[in-house]
Design a protein around this motif. Structure first.
Motif, PDB file in Angstrom:
ATOM      1  N   ASN A   9      -2.912   9.154   7.063  1.00 37.50           N
ATOM      2  CA  ASN A   9      -3.826   7.931   7.157  1.00 37.50           C
ATOM      3  C   ASN A   9      -5.374   8.664   6.478  1.00 37.50           C
ATOM      4  O   ASN A   9      -6.182   7.984   5.712  1.00 37.50           O
ATOM      5  CB  ASN A   9      -4.312   7.471   8.643  1.00 37.50           C
ATOM      6  CG  ASN A   9      -3.276   6.414   8.996  1.00 37.50           C
ATOM      7  OD1 ASN A   9      -2.708   5.867   8.356  1.00 37.50           O
ATOM      8  ND2 ASN A   9      -3.077   6.498  10.193  1.00 37.50           N
TER       9      ASN A   9
ATOM     10  N   GLU B 212       0.964  -1.134   0.034  1.00 40.62           N
ATOM     11  CA  GLU B 212       0.017   0.160  -0.063  1.00 40.62           C
ATOM     12  C   GLU B 212       1.002   1.113  -0.076  1.00 40.62           C
ATOM     13  O   GLU B 212       0.579   2.276  -0.774  1.00 40.62           O
ATOM     14  CB  GLU B 212      -1.088   0.051   1.179  1.00 40.62           C
ATOM     15  CG  GLU B 212      -2.107  -0.929   1.185  1.00 40.62           C
ATOM     16  CD  GLU B 212      -3.153  -0.578  -0.043  1.00 40.62           C
ATOM     17  OE1 GLU B 212      -3.512   0.654  -0.123  1.00 40.62           O
ATOM     18  OE2 GLU B 212      -3.363  -1.387  -0.726  1.00 40.62           O
TER      19      GLU B 212
ATOM     20  N   LEU C 112      -3.680   3.090   7.866  1.00 43.06           N
ATOM     21  CA  LEU C 112      -2.539   2.231   7.378  1.00 43.06           C
ATOM     22  C   LEU C 112      -1.264   2.531   8.218  1.00 43.06           C
ATOM     23  O   LEU C 112      -0.802   1.474   8.639  1.00 43.06           O
ATOM     24  CB  LEU C 112      -2.086   2.489   5.923  1.00 43.06           C
ATOM     25  CG  LEU C 112      -0.761   2.071   5.138  1.00 43.06           C
ATOM     26  CD1 LEU C 112      -0.967   0.437   4.919  1.00 43.06           C
ATOM     27  CD2 LEU C 112      -0.728   2.808   4.121  1.00 43.06           C
TER      28      LEU C 112
ATOM     29  N   VAL D  26       0.986  10.161  -3.002  1.00 40.29           N
ATOM     30  CA  VAL D  26      -0.248  10.739  -1.978  1.00 40.29           C
ATOM     31  C   VAL D  26       0.209  10.857  -0.787  1.00 40.29           C
ATOM     32  O   VAL D  26      -0.054  11.787   0.043  1.00 40.29           O
ATOM     33  CB  VAL D  26      -1.531   9.486  -1.866  1.00 40.29           C
ATOM     34  CG1 VAL D  26      -2.495  10.090  -0.947  1.00 40.29           C
ATOM     35  CG2 VAL D  26      -2.126   9.672  -3.344  1.00 40.29           C
ATOM     36  N   ILE D  27       1.163   9.905  -0.010  1.00 39.50           N
ATOM     37  CA  ILE D  27       1.742  10.045   1.381  1.00 39.50           C
ATOM     38  C   ILE D  27       2.696  11.348   0.992  1.00 39.50           C
ATOM     39  O   ILE D  27       2.817  12.065   2.089  1.00 39.50           O
ATOM     40  CB  ILE D  27       2.341   8.590   1.593  1.00 39.50           C
ATOM     41  CG1 ILE D  27       1.489   7.561   1.685  1.00 39.50           C
ATOM     42  CG2 ILE D  27       3.344   8.885   2.718  1.00 39.50           C
ATOM     43  CD1 ILE D  27       2.123   6.123   2.072  1.00 39.50           C
TER      44      ILE D  27
ATOM     45  N   ASN E 123      -5.284   8.495   2.833  1.00 36.32           N
ATOM     46  CA  ASN E 123      -5.425   6.863   2.205  1.00 36.32           C
ATOM     47  C   ASN E 123      -6.642   6.654   2.553  1.00 36.32           C
ATOM     48  O   ASN E 123      -6.958   5.296   2.401  1.00 36.32           O
ATOM     49  CB  ASN E 123      -4.087   6.144   2.751  1.00 36.32           C
ATOM     50  CG  ASN E 123      -2.792   6.274   2.040  1.00 36.32           C
ATOM     51  OD1 ASN E 123      -2.923   6.523   0.888  1.00 36.32           O
ATOM     52  ND2 ASN E 123      -1.825   6.608   2.883  1.00 36.32           N
ATOM     53  N   SER E 124      -7.499   7.140   3.529  1.00 32.27           N
ATOM     54  CA  SER E 124      -8.917   6.784   3.993  1.00 32.27           C
ATOM     55  C   SER E 124      -8.709   5.357   4.627  1.00 32.27           C
ATOM     56  O   SER E 124      -9.658   4.497   4.207  1.00 32.27           O
ATOM     57  CB  SER E 124      -9.945   6.601   2.583  1.00 32.27           C
ATOM     58  OG  SER E 124      -9.901   8.083   2.020  1.00 32.27           O
ATOM     59  N   SER E 125      -7.561   5.233   5.335  1.00 29.70           N
ATOM     60  CA  SER E 125      -7.187   3.993   6.197  1.00 29.70           C
ATOM     61  C   SER E 125      -6.491   4.284   7.290  1.00 29.70           C
ATOM     62  O   SER E 125      -6.280   5.428   7.598  1.00 29.70           O
ATOM     63  CB  SER E 125      -6.811   2.972   5.257  1.00 29.70           C
ATOM     64  OG  SER E 125      -5.448   3.517   5.017  1.00 29.70           O
TER      65      SER E 125
ATOM     66  N   ASN F  67       0.828   4.015  -3.027  1.00 30.72           N
ATOM     67  CA  ASN F  67       0.456   5.468  -2.558  1.00 30.72           C
ATOM     68  C   ASN F  67       1.516   6.365  -2.174  1.00 30.72           C
ATOM     69  O   ASN F  67       1.348   7.196  -1.580  1.00 30.72           O
ATOM     70  CB  ASN F  67      -0.584   5.235  -1.587  1.00 30.72           C
ATOM     71  CG  ASN F  67      -1.865   4.507  -2.129  1.00 30.72           C
ATOM     72  OD1 ASN F  67      -2.478   4.849  -3.091  1.00 30.72           O
ATOM     73  ND2 ASN F  67      -2.314   3.666  -1.122  1.00 30.72           N
TER      74      ASN F  67
END
Length: 173
Positions: A154, A111, A161, A118-119, A157-159, A115
């Motif tokens: 988080n 992940e 993680l 995005v991170i 990432n909608s999580s 991503n």
């Protein structure tokens, strides 16, 4: 008679030289013995000291290495160089920071790679909102920064993680 006197004087000179050589040779022998005893003593002291001090360090290492479990992985990110928000004085500040993210081992690694952009974007946006004084002068500044970074990553990432953010290098100018 003169010959006998000269012979006696020569014998006195010879015995005088011998008596001078004896103290010099004893002094050299004493120096050599002291050096050998010092070297042997220092070597033994160092060896024994290292053997005694190695045992506690091994226990500490085992305790420290328990921070990251087998089900987790620490993923290093590339270095960030970001402009911070201007201080109240209007001075520009920059932060150079390296981060590692603690994520679940197998799924988390994939992940993070997927991503990564995005991170990085969420880290840059979070850092641009911060002031140098809020990070450095506040007693909880670094901990607050870590928490903010974890929450932003988080949320992006909608999580959930990221379990923890580690700062591996930090320079603010």
């Amino acid at each position: 008679m003169e010959n006998k006197t000269e012979e006696i004087q020569e014998q006195e000179k010879d015995t005088g030289e011998e008596t001078e050589k004896k103290p010099v040779s004893k002094l050299i022998l004493l120096i050599v013995v002291v050096l050998i005893v010092g070297i042997v003593g220092g070597t033994l002291g160092t060896f024994i000291g290292n053997k005694l001090s190695d045992k506690p360090h091994a226990k500490q290492t085992e305790h420290i290495s328990g921070k990251i479990s087998e089900e987790q992985a620490s993923i290093p990110l590339d270095e960030f160089l970001v402009n911070l928000s201007q201080d109240k004085n209007g001075e520009d500040s920059y932060i150079k920071i390296q981060l590692s993210l603690l994520v679940p081992a197998k799924v988390g690694e994939k992940e993070v790679e997927k991503n990564k952009d995005v991170i990085r974007d969420s880290v840059v946006n979070t850092l641009r909102k911060k002031e140098a004084t809020s990070i450095l002068e506040d007693t909880k500044g670094i901990e607050t920064l870590k928490t903010d970074l974890k929450e932003e990553i988080n949320q992006a990432n909608s999580s959930s993680l990221v379990k923890e953010v580690f700062i591996t290098n930090l320079v603010i100018q």
